[in-house]
Design a protein around this motif. Sequence first.
Motif, PDB file in Angstrom:
ATOM      1  N   ILE A   1       0.929  -1.007  -0.047  1.00  0.00           N
ATOM      2  CA  ILE A   1      -0.020   0.011   0.013  1.00  0.00           C
ATOM      3  C   ILE A   1       0.894   1.146   0.226  1.00  0.00           C
ATOM      4  O   ILE A   1       0.518   2.160  -0.736  1.00  0.00           O
ATOM      5  CB  ILE A   1      -1.061   0.002   1.255  1.00  0.00           C
ATOM      6  CG1 ILE A   1      -1.877  -1.204   0.972  1.00  0.00           C
ATOM      7  CG2 ILE A   1      -1.480   1.412   1.510  1.00  0.00           C
ATOM      8  CD1 ILE A   1      -3.259  -1.351   2.305  1.00  0.00           C
ATOM      9  N   SER A   2       1.794   1.186   0.867  1.00  0.00           N
ATOM     10  CA  SER A   2       2.846   2.619   1.110  1.00  0.00           C
ATOM     11  C   SER A   2       3.506   2.850  -0.488  1.00  0.00           C
ATOM     12  O   SER A   2       3.725   3.909  -0.834  1.00  0.00           O
ATOM     13  CB  SER A   2       3.694   2.171   2.116  1.00  0.00           C
ATOM     14  OG  SER A   2       2.937   2.315   3.439  1.00  0.00           O
ATOM     15  N   GLY A   3       4.114   1.506  -0.896  1.00  0.00           N
ATOM     16  CA  GLY A   3       4.844   1.361  -2.272  1.00  0.00           C
ATOM     17  C   GLY A   3       3.847   2.284  -3.355  1.00  0.00           C
ATOM     18  O   GLY A   3       4.112   3.099  -3.919  1.00  0.00           O
ATOM     19  N   GLY A   4       2.639   1.649  -3.381  1.00  0.00           N
ATOM     20  CA  GLY A   4       1.665   2.196  -4.403  1.00  0.00           C
ATOM     21  C   GLY A   4       1.324   3.624  -4.025  1.00  0.00           C
ATOM     22  O   GLY A   4       1.288   4.196  -5.157  1.00  0.00           O
ATOM     23  N   ILE A   5       1.258   4.051  -3.017  1.00  0.00           N
ATOM     24  CA  ILE A   5       0.696   5.514  -2.875  1.00  0.00           C
ATOM     25  C   ILE A   5       1.941   6.254  -3.105  1.00  0.00           C
ATOM     26  O   ILE A   5       1.880   7.372  -3.985  1.00  0.00           O
ATOM     27  CB  ILE A   5       0.282   5.706  -1.291  1.00  0.00           C
ATOM     28  CG1 ILE A   5      -1.009   5.285  -1.003  1.00  0.00           C
ATOM     29  CG2 ILE A   5       0.215   7.221  -1.090  1.00  0.00           C
ATOM     30  CD1 ILE A   5      -1.409   5.226   0.285  1.00  0.00           C
ATOM     31  N   GLY A   6       3.166   5.706  -2.879  1.00  0.00           N
ATOM     32  CA  GLY A   6       4.410   6.672  -3.292  1.00  0.00           C
ATOM     33  C   GLY A   6       4.596   6.628  -4.591  1.00  0.00           C
ATOM     34  O   GLY A   6       5.027   7.657  -5.207  1.00  0.00           O
ATOM     35  N   VAL A   7       4.486   5.666  -5.415  1.00  0.00           N
ATOM     36  CA  VAL A   7       4.638   5.688  -6.743  1.00  0.00           C
ATOM     37  C   VAL A   7       3.706   6.359  -7.744  1.00  0.00           C
ATOM     38  O   VAL A   7       3.915   7.234  -8.315  1.00  0.00           O
ATOM     39  CB  VAL A   7       4.728   4.055  -7.323  1.00  0.00           C
ATOM     40  CG1 VAL A   7       4.734   3.951  -8.947  1.00  0.00           C
ATOM     41  CG2 VAL A   7       5.789   3.305  -7.020  1.00  0.00           C
ATOM     42  N   VAL A   8       2.511   6.309  -7.238  1.00  0.00           N
ATOM     43  CA  VAL A   8       1.182   7.154  -7.821  1.00  0.00           C
ATOM     44  C   VAL A   8       1.358   8.670  -7.524  1.00  0.00           C
ATOM     45  O   VAL A   8       1.008   9.427  -8.347  1.00  0.00           O
ATOM     46  CB  VAL A   8       0.062   6.447  -7.287  1.00  0.00           C
ATOM     47  CG1 VAL A   8      -1.068   7.231  -7.892  1.00  0.00           C
ATOM     48  CG2 VAL A   8      -0.104   5.162  -7.937  1.00  0.00           C
ATOM     49  N   SER A   9       1.945   9.161  -6.378  1.00  0.00           N
ATOM     50  CA  SER A   9       1.987  10.288  -6.063  1.00  0.00           C
ATOM     51  C   SER A   9       3.263  11.050  -6.680  1.00  0.00           C
ATOM     52  O   SER A   9       3.380  12.229  -6.493  1.00  0.00           O
ATOM     53  CB  SER A   9       2.126  10.695  -4.482  1.00  0.00           C
ATOM     54  OG  SER A   9       3.182   9.942  -3.897  1.00  0.00           O
ATOM     55  N   MET A  10       4.166  10.396  -7.243  1.00  0.00           N
ATOM     56  CA  MET A  10       5.220  10.841  -7.851  1.00  0.00           C
ATOM     57  C   MET A  10       4.892  11.761  -9.119  1.00  0.00           C
ATOM     58  O   MET A  10       3.887  11.332  -9.659  1.00  0.00           O
ATOM     59  CB  MET A  10       6.308   9.998  -8.331  1.00  0.00           C
ATOM     60  CG  MET A  10       6.953   9.246  -7.033  1.00  0.00           C
ATOM     61  SD  MET A  10       8.219   7.964  -7.671  1.00  0.00           S
ATOM     62  CE  MET A  10       9.430   9.095  -8.119  1.00  0.00           C
ATOM     63  N   ASP A  11       5.549  12.781  -9.355  1.00  0.00           N
ATOM     64  CA  ASP A  11       5.105  13.763 -10.420  1.00  0.00           C
ATOM     65  C   ASP A  11       5.289  13.053 -11.860  1.00  0.00           C
ATOM     66  O   ASP A  11       4.372  13.505 -12.707  1.00  0.00           O
ATOM     67  CB  ASP A  11       6.196  14.943 -10.491  1.00  0.00           C
ATOM     68  CG  ASP A  11       5.728  16.104  -9.045  1.00  0.00           C
ATOM     69  OD1 ASP A  11       4.379  15.825  -8.526  1.00  0.00           O
ATOM     70  OD2 ASP A  11       6.657  16.542  -8.726  1.00  0.00           O
ATOM     71  N   ALA A  12       5.995  12.140 -12.001  1.00  0.00           N
ATOM     72  CA  ALA A  12       6.244  11.691 -13.350  1.00  0.00           C
ATOM     73  C   ALA A  12       5.036  10.405 -13.616  1.00  0.00           C
ATOM     74  O   ALA A  12       5.191  10.115 -14.679  1.00  0.00           O
ATOM     75  CB  ALA A  12       7.884  10.805 -13.609  1.00  0.00           C
ATOM     76  N   PHE A  13       4.344  10.060 -12.848  1.00  0.00           N
ATOM     77  CA  PHE A  13       3.698   8.860 -12.935  1.00  0.00           C
ATOM     78  C   PHE A  13       2.311   9.266 -13.746  1.00  0.00           C
ATOM     79  O   PHE A  13       2.052   8.498 -14.857  1.00  0.00           O
ATOM     80  CB  PHE A  13       2.998   8.191 -11.520  1.00  0.00           C
ATOM     81  CG  PHE A  13       2.185   6.979 -11.898  1.00  0.00           C
ATOM     82  CD1 PHE A  13       2.750   5.861 -11.884  1.00  0.00           C
ATOM     83  CD2 PHE A  13       0.949   7.021 -11.727  1.00  0.00           C
ATOM     84  CE1 PHE A  13       1.842   4.819 -12.216  1.00  0.00           C
ATOM     85  CE2 PHE A  13      -0.026   6.114 -11.971  1.00  0.00           C
ATOM     86  CZ  PHE A  13       0.349   4.942 -12.043  1.00  0.00           C
ATOM     87  N   PRO A  14       1.848  10.336 -13.593  1.00  0.00           N
ATOM     88  CA  PRO A  14       0.631  10.827 -14.522  1.00  0.00           C
ATOM     89  C   PRO A  14       1.036  10.938 -15.945  1.00  0.00           C
ATOM     90  O   PRO A  14       0.297  10.191 -16.928  1.00  0.00           O
ATOM     91  CB  PRO A  14      -0.016  11.905 -14.017  1.00  0.00           C
ATOM     92  CG  PRO A  14       0.403  11.992 -12.718  1.00  0.00           C
ATOM     93  CD  PRO A  14       1.764  11.296 -12.453  1.00  0.00           C
ATOM     94  N   GLY A  15       2.260  11.371 -16.353  1.00  0.00           N
ATOM     95  CA  GLY A  15       2.712  11.459 -17.723  1.00  0.00           C
ATOM     96  C   GLY A  15       2.830  10.030 -18.059  1.00  0.00           C
ATOM     97  O   GLY A  15       2.745   9.752 -19.399  1.00  0.00           O
ATOM     98  N   GLN A  16       3.625   9.087 -17.251  1.00  0.00           N
ATOM     99  CA  GLN A  16       3.786   7.913 -17.889  1.00  0.00           C
ATOM    100  C   GLN A  16       2.560   7.082 -17.953  1.00  0.00           C
ATOM    101  O   GLN A  16       2.472   6.366 -19.090  1.00  0.00           O
ATOM    102  CB  GLN A  16       4.743   7.066 -16.667  1.00  0.00           C
ATOM    103  CG  GLN A  16       5.075   5.654 -17.244  1.00  0.00           C
ATOM    104  CD  GLN A  16       6.052   5.472 -18.548  1.00  0.00           C
ATOM    105  OE1 GLN A  16       6.941   6.356 -18.437  1.00  0.00           O
ATOM    106  NE2 GLN A  16       5.692   4.651 -19.097  1.00  0.00           N
ATOM    107  N   TRP A  17       1.635   7.385 -17.129  1.00  0.00           N
ATOM    108  CA  TRP A  17       0.417   6.574 -17.265  1.00  0.00           C
ATOM    109  C   TRP A  17      -0.291   6.783 -18.631  1.00  0.00           C
ATOM    110  O   TRP A  17      -0.918   6.115 -19.304  1.00  0.00           O
ATOM    111  CB  TRP A  17      -0.496   7.016 -16.146  1.00  0.00           C
ATOM    112  CG  TRP A  17      -2.082   6.049 -16.180  1.00  0.00           C
ATOM    113  CD1 TRP A  17      -2.972   6.875 -16.460  1.00  0.00           C
ATOM    114  CD2 TRP A  17      -2.059   4.998 -15.678  1.00  0.00           C
ATOM    115  NE1 TRP A  17      -4.156   5.724 -16.392  1.00  0.00           N
ATOM    116  CE2 TRP A  17      -3.621   4.739 -15.875  1.00  0.00           C
ATOM    117  CE3 TRP A  17      -1.467   3.987 -15.559  1.00  0.00           C
ATOM    118  CZ2 TRP A  17      -4.041   3.516 -15.554  1.00  0.00           C
ATOM    119  CZ3 TRP A  17      -2.039   2.629 -15.042  1.00  0.00           C
ATOM    120  CH2 TRP A  17      -3.245   2.456 -15.231  1.00  0.00           C
ATOM    121  N   ALA A  18      -0.265   8.269 -19.030  1.00  0.00           N
ATOM    122  CA  ALA A  18      -0.930   8.634 -20.342  1.00  0.00           C
ATOM    123  C   ALA A  18      -0.171   8.225 -21.296  1.00  0.00           C
ATOM    124  O   ALA A  18      -0.740   7.944 -22.272  1.00  0.00           O
ATOM    125  CB  ALA A  18      -0.916  10.361 -20.169  1.00  0.00           C
TER     126      ALA A  18
END
Length: 160
Positions: free
Chosen positions: A19-36
């Motif tokens: 859970i903590s790792g998931g929150i940490g990764v998703v909250s990183m600035d680069a994640f939304p760009g990578q997801w898109a």
Amino acid sequence: MDEARDRSAWSAAIVLSLISGGIGVVSMDAFPGQWAADRTEALQLVGLAEAGVLTASLALGVVTHAIARTLGGSGRFAPTASLFIVLFWVTDLPRLAIAAWLPTGATFVQAATWTTWGFGYVLAVLLIRGQHHLPTWKSALSVSVQMLAALALLRLAPIH
């Protein structure tokens, strides 16, 4: 604490690490760009990050137990390592949740970071003292070493 001395909490340790790792990764600035850009690759990166967080959590628990044993402690491995991981992530979850919504350099995030860090440190000292029947100063020493390692691993934002 006496009952916990004989029981491990591996399932809770694994779930909290993930859970903590998931929150940490998703909250990183680069994640939304990578997801898109590429969702498959983004999910693969999340999986790798989760594996890394789980491995690092286990390593911190192992190191804490090893240092406590080196200092004369008598606690068992599974309860010490698993309860330490649970305690570490439970006290860090508020910081992760706040940092997911606010910039890491924000004063409120910094205050939450150091408050939860201090609270986790005190609870970890009490856990190691109870698990290993060590004096408080030896417990504090064993926890200090791994908390500095965790600080380096998590790379908390600098104090402003």
